[in-house]
Design an enzyme around this catalytic site. Sequence first.
Site, mmCIF file in Angstrom:
data_model
loop_
_atom_site.group_PDB
_atom_site.id
_atom_site.type_symbol
_atom_site.label_atom_id
_atom_site.label_comp_id
_atom_site.label_asym_id
_atom_site.label_seq_id
_atom_site.Cartn_x
_atom_site.Cartn_y
_atom_site.Cartn_z
ATOM 1 N N THR A 11 0.780 -1.262 0.012
ATOM 2 C CA THR A 11 -0.101 -0.049 0.035
ATOM 3 C C THR A 11 0.789 1.222 -0.116
ATOM 4 N N GLN A 82 8.249 1.334 9.108
ATOM 5 C CA GLN A 82 7.857 2.864 9.620
ATOM 6 C C GLN A 82 8.920 3.466 8.884
ATOM 7 N N SER A 124 18.580 1.280 2.979
ATOM 8 C CA SER A 124 18.322 2.732 2.746
ATOM 9 C C SER A 124 19.705 3.610 2.946
ATOM 10 N N GLU A 126 19.921 6.215 4.136
ATOM 11 C CA GLU A 126 19.912 6.823 5.554
ATOM 12 C C GLU A 126 20.933 5.964 6.333
ATOM 13 N N TYR A 148 15.470 5.479 12.667
ATOM 14 C CA TYR A 148 15.267 4.844 11.550
ATOM 15 C C TYR A 148 16.378 4.207 10.838
ATOM 16 N N LYS A 152 17.211 0.332 9.920
ATOM 17 C CA LYS A 152 17.477 -0.140 8.690
ATOM 18 C C LYS A 152 18.823 -0.829 8.747
ATOM 19 N N PHE A 187 6.513 13.699 3.463
ATOM 20 C CA PHE A 187 7.973 13.494 2.891
ATOM 21 C C PHE A 187 8.515 14.943 2.219
ATOM 22 N N VAL A 188 9.649 15.660 2.440
ATOM 23 C CA VAL A 188 9.649 17.085 1.963
ATOM 24 C C VAL A 188 9.439 17.246 0.451
ATOM 25 N N ARG A 277 15.535 18.350 12.808
ATOM 26 C CA ARG A 277 15.643 16.862 13.285
ATOM 27 C C ARG A 277 16.690 17.005 14.522
ATOM 28 N N PRO A 278 16.723 16.165 15.436
ATOM 29 C CA PRO A 278 17.629 16.157 16.380
ATOM 30 C C PRO A 278 19.074 15.980 15.920
ATOM 31 N N GLU A 280 20.852 15.266 11.786
ATOM 32 C CA GLU A 280 20.647 15.662 10.544
ATOM 33 C C GLU A 280 21.544 14.630 9.611
HETATM 34 P P1 NAP Z 1 6.086 4.054 2.559
HETATM 35 O O1 NAP Z 1 5.249 4.630 1.472
HETATM 36 O O2 NAP Z 1 5.960 4.568 3.878
HETATM 37 O O3 NAP Z 1 5.195 2.497 2.806
HETATM 38 C C1 NAP Z 1 5.387 1.797 3.887
HETATM 39 C C2 NAP Z 1 4.616 0.621 3.792
HETATM 40 O O4 NAP Z 1 4.895 -0.469 4.930
HETATM 41 C C3 NAP Z 1 3.060 0.717 3.881
HETATM 42 O O5 NAP Z 1 2.427 -0.097 2.913
HETATM 43 C C4 NAP Z 1 2.687 0.643 5.332
HETATM 44 O O6 NAP Z 1 1.356 -0.158 5.326
HETATM 45 C C5 NAP Z 1 3.621 -0.882 5.475
HETATM 46 N N1 NAP Z 1 3.774 -1.176 7.032
HETATM 47 C C6 NAP Z 1 4.189 -0.220 7.849
HETATM 48 N N2 NAP Z 1 4.281 -0.920 9.092
HETATM 49 C C7 NAP Z 1 3.773 -2.276 8.808
HETATM 50 C C8 NAP Z 1 3.642 -3.362 9.589
HETATM 51 N N3 NAP Z 1 3.918 -3.411 11.055
HETATM 52 N N4 NAP Z 1 3.500 -4.465 9.149
HETATM 53 C C9 NAP Z 1 3.159 -4.494 7.693
HETATM 54 N N5 NAP Z 1 3.157 -3.521 6.851
HETATM 55 C C10 NAP Z 1 3.625 -2.214 7.347
HETATM 56 O O7 NAP Z 1 7.415 3.716 2.187
HETATM 57 P P2 NAP Z 1 8.106 3.739 0.762
HETATM 58 O O8 NAP Z 1 8.587 5.165 0.433
HETATM 59 O O9 NAP Z 1 7.270 3.074 -0.379
HETATM 60 O O10 NAP Z 1 9.448 2.938 0.972
HETATM 61 C C11 NAP Z 1 9.144 1.280 0.764
HETATM 62 C C12 NAP Z 1 10.671 0.766 1.473
HETATM 63 O O11 NAP Z 1 11.691 1.227 1.060
HETATM 64 C C13 NAP Z 1 10.538 1.269 3.178
HETATM 65 O O12 NAP Z 1 11.092 0.016 3.862
HETATM 66 C C14 NAP Z 1 11.295 2.384 3.288
HETATM 67 O O13 NAP Z 1 11.955 2.526 4.556
HETATM 68 C C15 NAP Z 1 12.470 1.977 2.113
HETATM 69 N N6 NAP Z 1 13.149 3.096 1.556
HETATM 70 C C16 NAP Z 1 12.501 4.097 0.995
HETATM 71 C C17 NAP Z 1 13.184 4.946 0.349
HETATM 72 C C18 NAP Z 1 12.603 6.160 -0.399
HETATM 73 O O14 NAP Z 1 13.270 7.137 -0.446
HETATM 74 N N7 NAP Z 1 11.093 6.077 -0.530
HETATM 75 C C19 NAP Z 1 14.549 4.855 0.348
HETATM 76 C C20 NAP Z 1 15.221 3.904 0.718
HETATM 77 C C21 NAP Z 1 14.527 2.962 1.414
HETATM 78 P P3 NAP Z 1 -0.075 0.961 5.668
HETATM 79 O O15 NAP Z 1 -0.377 1.605 4.248
HETATM 80 O O16 NAP Z 1 -0.891 0.218 6.306
HETATM 81 O O17 NAP Z 1 0.573 2.312 6.592
HETATM 82 N N1 GDD Z 2 9.937 15.521 5.730
HETATM 83 C C1 GDD Z 2 10.513 16.909 5.890
HETATM 84 N N2 GDD Z 2 9.524 17.887 5.908
HETATM 85 N N3 GDD Z 2 11.718 17.109 5.847
HETATM 86 C C2 GDD Z 2 12.271 18.337 5.521
HETATM 87 C C3 GDD Z 2 11.422 19.723 5.814
HETATM 88 C C4 GDD Z 2 10.186 19.223 6.161
HETATM 89 O O1 GDD Z 2 9.113 20.146 6.521
HETATM 90 N N4 GDD Z 2 12.204 20.618 5.809
HETATM 91 C C5 GDD Z 2 13.207 20.193 5.533
HETATM 92 N N5 GDD Z 2 13.452 18.956 5.490
HETATM 93 C C6 GDD Z 2 14.715 17.941 4.895
HETATM 94 C C7 GDD Z 2 15.047 16.953 6.106
HETATM 95 O O2 GDD Z 2 15.659 17.716 7.162
HETATM 96 C C8 GDD Z 2 15.767 16.030 5.443
HETATM 97 O O3 GDD Z 2 17.477 16.499 5.277
HETATM 98 C C9 GDD Z 2 15.340 16.371 3.705
HETATM 99 O O4 GDD Z 2 14.476 17.295 3.863
HETATM 100 C C10 GDD Z 2 14.754 15.015 3.412
HETATM 101 O O5 GDD Z 2 13.575 14.647 4.327
HETATM 102 P P1 GDD Z 2 12.469 13.538 3.963
HETATM 103 O O6 GDD Z 2 12.045 13.815 2.576
HETATM 104 O O7 GDD Z 2 11.790 13.338 5.026
HETATM 105 O O8 GDD Z 2 13.488 12.155 3.633
HETATM 106 P P2 GDD Z 2 14.641 11.487 4.271
HETATM 107 O O9 GDD Z 2 15.701 11.760 3.531
HETATM 108 O O10 GDD Z 2 14.743 11.932 5.601
HETATM 109 O O11 GDD Z 2 14.057 10.054 4.217
HETATM 110 C C11 GDD Z 2 13.715 9.320 3.164
HETATM 111 O O12 GDD Z 2 14.870 8.836 2.307
HETATM 112 C C12 GDD Z 2 15.501 7.879 2.974
HETATM 113 C C13 GDD Z 2 16.653 7.381 2.043
HETATM 114 O O13 GDD Z 2 17.786 8.132 2.201
HETATM 115 C C14 GDD Z 2 12.762 8.570 3.577
HETATM 116 O O14 GDD Z 2 12.029 7.829 2.242
HETATM 117 C C15 GDD Z 2 13.325 7.193 4.150
HETATM 118 O O15 GDD Z 2 12.255 5.891 4.361
HETATM 119 C C16 GDD Z 2 14.619 6.732 3.166
HETATM 120 O O16 GDD Z 2 14.959 5.727 3.608
#
Ligand code: NAP
Ligand code: GDD
Length: 326
Positions: A11, A82, A124, A126, A148, A152, A187-188, A277-278, A280
């Site tokens: 989802t 999460q 990730s 991260e 987080y 990971k 997400f930003v 964030r606490p 960055e």
């Molecule tokens: P997302 O949109 O936040 O989706 C997270 C999914 O995890 C949702 O389907 C959520 O279900 C499900 N979930 C959360 N807690 C769960 C639990 N306890 N049991 C089963 N399902 C649960 O994340 P995404 O951006 O698609 O990212 C996919 C994966 O790649 C994540 O593991 C993320 O950490 C990782 N990742 C993402 C990025 C990025 O930039 N997007 C980069 C690196 C790694 P609900 O719909 O019920 O909330």
């Molecule tokens: N979310 C958010 N909201 N981020 C902000 C904001 C705001 O208002 N203002 C500035 N930022 C900055 C954050 O401090 C961070 O440095 C950057 O924007 C990106 O934040 P996010 O979009 O929340 O993504 P992320 O980089 O912390 O994490 C995402 O990428 C990871 C891979 O590097 C997530 O998708 C993670 O799940 C993923 O693993």
Amino acid sequence: MPKRALITGITGQDGSYLAEHLLGEGYEVIGMVRRSSTVTFERIAHIQDRISTVQGDLLDQASMIDLLRTWKPQEVYNLAAQSFVQTSFGQPVLTGDVTGLGVTRLLDAVRIADPGIRFYQASSSEMFGKVVEVPQSETTPFYPRSPYGVAKLYGHWITVNYRESYDLHASSGILFNHESPRRGLEFVTRKITNTVAKIKLGKANELRLGNLEAERDWGFAGDYVKAMWLMLQQDSPDDYVVATGETHSVRKFCQIAFGHVGLNYEDYVVIDEAFYRPAEVDLLIGTPAKSEAKLGWKPEVGFEDLVTMMVDADLALLEGRLSGLH
Ligand code: NAP
Ligand code: GDD
């Protein structure tokens, strides 16, 4: 017989794109969803009649063993987590349980139910956190900066450990940030594009953000799910960085997004301490050299196209020209 794949997190943003990709490759797709009082199927509504959704939770191992025994998938993609970094500071234990220990529960379920299953772990960038090397590759040491990122990292190493201990075909994709019109609003990138669209349409008058100087290697989610699939088509499991090799600041993202609708971001962006964030992660930039060489993978959507695609989609959604997130 078509191949059968199980996706956890179907989802979510990536789950929806991966499901589309696997359907296109002729797979039967099973999506694990957790029970909730309202369904969160907005991102998969358009393919819901072509996939099967089954209940399970990363917090509940029995549900996953049962599911694997019943559905017998050949491939499992663990995308559930999460996944919001900011929330992980407020809910560090839950994040560790779902995003970290959840991987062990699922890997162990695979080991018990069918060790022949091919397994993908969504690791990730991260994990690189306070980076010790630029650009980051598969051999760069890790230094996570959030609960987080720590969770990971645990998920990454337990995947490597199960590969080495039990000979599982378990691969870890170290994906850099990837975005799309289906990105969560917290997400930003999506926060920016959605607010830009609202401002353009007269429905908002400011955008409150935290650190504008953070730099990220942003790609398109639709491209990145193809790399996940390619990893599981290899003879041997491995770890791969998936990135574009370019980095841009949050400020630059704002500049392009506002500029696309003829506005100046400086007139609307308000700095708000609440979004700092606490700890960055200041700079992420990955090298996709190994993914390019071994998987034949390349990102197709460039940075500016990604930003404008997201702004256009948010405008279309708000104007009612798009009925959903697809
Ligand atoms: P997302 O949109 O936040 O989706 C997270 C999914 O995890 C949702 O389907 C959520 O279900 C499900 N979930 C959360 N807690 C769960 C639990 N306890 N049991 C089963 N399902 C649960 O994340 P995404 O951006 O698609 O990212 C996919 C994966 O790649 C994540 O593991 C993320 O950490 C990782 N990742 C993402 C990025 C990025 O930039 N997007 C980069 C690196 C790694 P609900 O719909 O019920 O909330
Ligand atoms: N979310 C958010 N909201 N981020 C902000 C904001 C705001 O208002 N203002 C500035 N930022 C900055 C954050 O401090 C961070 O440095 C950057 O924007 C990106 O934040 P996010 O979009 O929340 O993504 P992320 O980089 O912390 O994490 C995402 O990428 C990871 C891979 O590097 C997530 O998708 C993670 O799940 C993923 O693993």
